[in-house]
Each structure stands twice: as C-alpha cells, then as structure tokens.
Design an enzyme around this catalytic site. Structure first.
Site, short mmCIF file in Angstrom:
data_model
loop_
_atom_site.label_atom_id
_atom_site.label_comp_id
_atom_site.label_asym_id
_atom_site.label_seq_id
_atom_site.Cartn_x
_atom_site.Cartn_y
_atom_site.Cartn_z
N ARG A 116 -126.33 75.49 53.39
CA ARG A 116 -126.42 76.82 53.16
C ARG A 116 -125.24 77.67 52.95
NH1 ARG A 116 -130.10 75.25 57.23
NH2 ARG A 116 -132.48 75.24 56.28
N ARG A 242 -123.18 98.15 40.25
CA ARG A 242 -123.07 96.88 39.54
C ARG A 242 -123.66 97.06 38.43
NH1 ARG A 242 -121.69 91.25 42.37
NH2 ARG A 242 -121.15 90.09 40.68
N ASN A 246 -122.88 95.68 33.03
CA ASN A 246 -123.69 95.25 32.12
C ASN A 246 -123.63 96.22 31.05
OD1 ASN A 246 -124.53 92.78 33.29
ND2 ASN A 246 -126.30 94.05 34.19
N HIS A 249 -124.48 95.03 27.43
CA HIS A 249 -125.39 93.72 27.43
C HIS A 249 -126.64 93.71 27.20
CE1 HIS A 249 -121.67 92.73 29.55
NE2 HIS A 249 -121.87 91.62 30.09
N1 GLY Z 1 -121.15 89.83 35.19
C1 GLY Z 1 -121.66 90.90 35.72
C2 GLY Z 1 -121.71 90.98 37.11
O1 GLY Z 1 -120.86 90.18 37.75
O2 GLY Z 1 -122.52 91.74 37.94
#
Ligand code: GLY
Length: 361
Positions: A116, A242, A246, A249
């Site tokens: 884990r 985050r 992208n 993408h």
């Molecule tokens: N490669 C995109 C990320 O790490 O969120």
C-alpha cells in the site's frame, strides 16, 4: 544545481542539475535497506551508474523494463510485485525509477501499490518526463480500454532531473518534450515564450543554460498547479486547477489515438494547443495575436501546428471520451488571454469543426 520544493501533505524536492545520482542516498535515507531500481531496459549502461551510486548503501535489485508504453501493463506490474516479494521488500524499502514517462508511471504505480505504498524517487531521463510525468504523483498503467485508466496518486520522495541524461536522447524526443514546455508558457509563464522566441532553436541543447532555465520554469509551473490541486478536483478563484495541464490534450489525445500512438505526445499536444487557441479565438475569448503566437512558438522549436492525418468526423468521437468530458458534454481548456486559463464547456459542434479547419492543413 537548482532545487525546487513541492509543498503539500507529502512535500519533496525536485533537483535539476548534472550527474546527480550520488544524491540518491541522501533522499532515500538510512531506514531503507533494499532498493528496486526499475529502469528502461534500453538504458542498461546508464542505469548501471545509478546502481553503483546506491550499492554502497543498499541491497540493490535492478529490473530492466520493456521499452516505452510496453512497460505500462498489468503483466509487467505483476512481475515487479513478484520480484519485490521474492527479494523480501518491506514497507521501509524503496523504489527508484530511471527512464522516461512510462518508466516513471509504471514504477510509481508499483511503489504506490506494494504494501500500500513505499517510497519512490524518480530519475527521469527524457525532457517530457522531467517536466511532466516525474512531478505531481500521477502513476498508472494502461488497459485494453485505454491509457492511464488504472493508477493512483503517489507522490515521490524526491525527483532528480539529471540534464546529462538528455545527451543521449534523440533530438526528435527532445523537441517533442519542448511541446509541454511551450504549453506551460501559454498557460502560466510567458517568460518561457520569450526565451523560446529569442533563442536560436539549434542552441537548445542539453548543455545549454537556456534549456535548463526552460526546464526549471516548466517544472515550477507544474509544481504550482499540483500543490494547489493535487487530485484534479478543481482550483480556487475560477482557476481550472490541475486540469490546466491538459491544455491542448483533448484534440492531442484524439490524434494520438488515431495515429495508434506512433505520433509523439508533445507533437500531438502542440497541434492540440493551436486548436484550443483557435477555438478560444472563434468563441471570442482569445485575441488574434495570442492565437497566432501559438503557431509561431510551437513551429519555432520544430513542432507541428497542423494535422492532415484525419478529418474532424474521425476525431470527434475520441474527443468525446476525453478525460475532461463530463457525461456527454465536451469540455475544453482554453485561454482568455496569455496565462489566463478557463473552461469552454459544451461548445457547438459547428464551432469545433470551424476551429479544426484552421489546423487541418
Ligand atoms: N500530465 C498531466 C498531469 O500531471 O496532471
């Protein structure tokens, strides 16, 4: 050497410099007894040097992985787990990865799942892995249904970006890595664009201070994003979080899929960013000059900005299953100006088609 700190619940440092393998014991620490060195099989000779840096301190077990995405399978993960079991790896032992993004993803996944979760240190050897895969804790493998559908977030104990490893990287791979670097310029750090625009691209060699600065800046962009939104749950104050990484993408992934992953990721991302810029321009969100700057910046470093390999109707299906899609609604990361990311949700198909015409040459 430059050290960038990644804060958050599991803080760690990213070191950028040359010949850094001797720093591994300092990062792994004294509690570790056994180290699994998971390396890209074709880098055996270089991995040997990493193993030597570890051998005085630890019981080192080297595992050469299949090349590229062939490493990111459930079978390879099982083989690694079996090998760790046979070597008696405990929770206080560790994994070191040495290779490109596929090695980092698979090795990170093995480290995340063994007992884990054990410590992992990434030593990325491609520009793409340095500025993307090695930082931010995403790990994973591919399945028949698609890429990176199985995985977990497992942050490394440290990252060593050894610029000397880029010396044996084919030029096309280095250029492809610049796709993610230029992307970082548009989403967050325009100084990256200025550096690219005033540097002769032939001078962007592994020993060049400008390349080192570009790498540092791109990693800093990634660090800022993942510290604010590690698990891609969304950012604060209207920032997409985050998801911003992208940029380019959605079409990029569709092109990669259509090309059966024979096109380099950074090349597909460059085309995808130019597409997203055109989409934002047509939607009235991005000015003409910044959209045109996309084409000139990516082209300057040697990346494609158009795609003639498929028509819009062949790519739209793949765009609909993009990870950013919510239900049946398409979502695009777009810019409302330089370094001003936002979301374009549910655009009309006619707009998507019109934007495609600008890159379909
Ligand atoms: N490669 C995109 C990320 O790490 O969120």
């Amino acid at each position: 050497m430059t050290t960038l700190h990644v804060g958050g619940a599991s803080p760690y440092d990213v070191h950028i410099g040359r010949d850094l393998a001797d720093r591994l014991p300092g990062i792994l620490g004294e509690r570790v007894e056994r180290v699994a060195l998971l390396y890209a099989g074709e880098l055996g000779a270089q991995a040997e040097r990493v193993a030597r840096a570890l051998q005085d301190h630890y019981d080192v077990h080297g595992f050469g992985l299949p090349s590229g995405e062939n490493a990111k399978t459930a079978d390879v993960a099982v083989q690694c787990w079996e090998a760790l079991g046979e070597a008696g790896f405990t929770r206080s032992d560790a994994v070191v990865t040495f290779g490109g993004g596929a090695t980092t993803d698979l090795g990170g996944f093995v480290a995340a799942t063994w007992l884990r979760g054990v410590r992992v240190v990434h030593v990325p050897t491609t520009l793409l892995a340095m500025v993307d895969a090695a930082v931010g804790g995403k790990t994973g493998i591919n399945t028949g249904a698609g890429k990176n559908l199985v995985g977990s977030f497992h942050e490394p104990a440290g990252v060593l970006c050894d610029l000397a490893t880029l010396e044996t990287l084919p030029r096309d791979e280095l250029v492809a890595g610049l796709g993610e670097v230029v992307k970082c310029g548009f989403i967050a750090d325009p100084v990256i664009l200025e550096l690219v625009e005033r540097t002769d691209p032939a001078d962007l060699t592994p020993d060049s201070p400008v390349l080192a600065e570009l790498i540092e800046r791109a990693i800093r962009v990634k660090i800022d994003v993942v510290v604010a939104d590690l698990k891609e749950q969304g950012g604060a104050d209207g920032h997409p979080g985050r998801e911003v990484l992208n940029y380019g993408h959605t079409l990029g992934h569709a092109i990669e899929k259509h090309e059966r992953y024979t096109i380099r990721h950074g090349e597909a991302v460059a085309i995808g960013c130019c597409y997203a810029a055109e989409l934002a321009r047509l939607a009235g969100r991005l000015d003409d000059a910044t959209a045109a700057r996309h084409r000139s910046a990516f082209a300057r470093v040697g990346l494609p900005t158009t795609y003639a390999g498929a028509g819009f109707d062949e790519l739209i299906g793949a765009m609909r299953v993009d990870k950013k899609a919510r239900g049946s609604q398409l979502r695009f990361l777009v810019l409302d100006g330089l370094a001003k990311p936002g979301i374009l949700a549910g655009p009309d198909e006619s707009l998507l088609r019109q934007a495609f015409e600008a890159v379909a040459r």
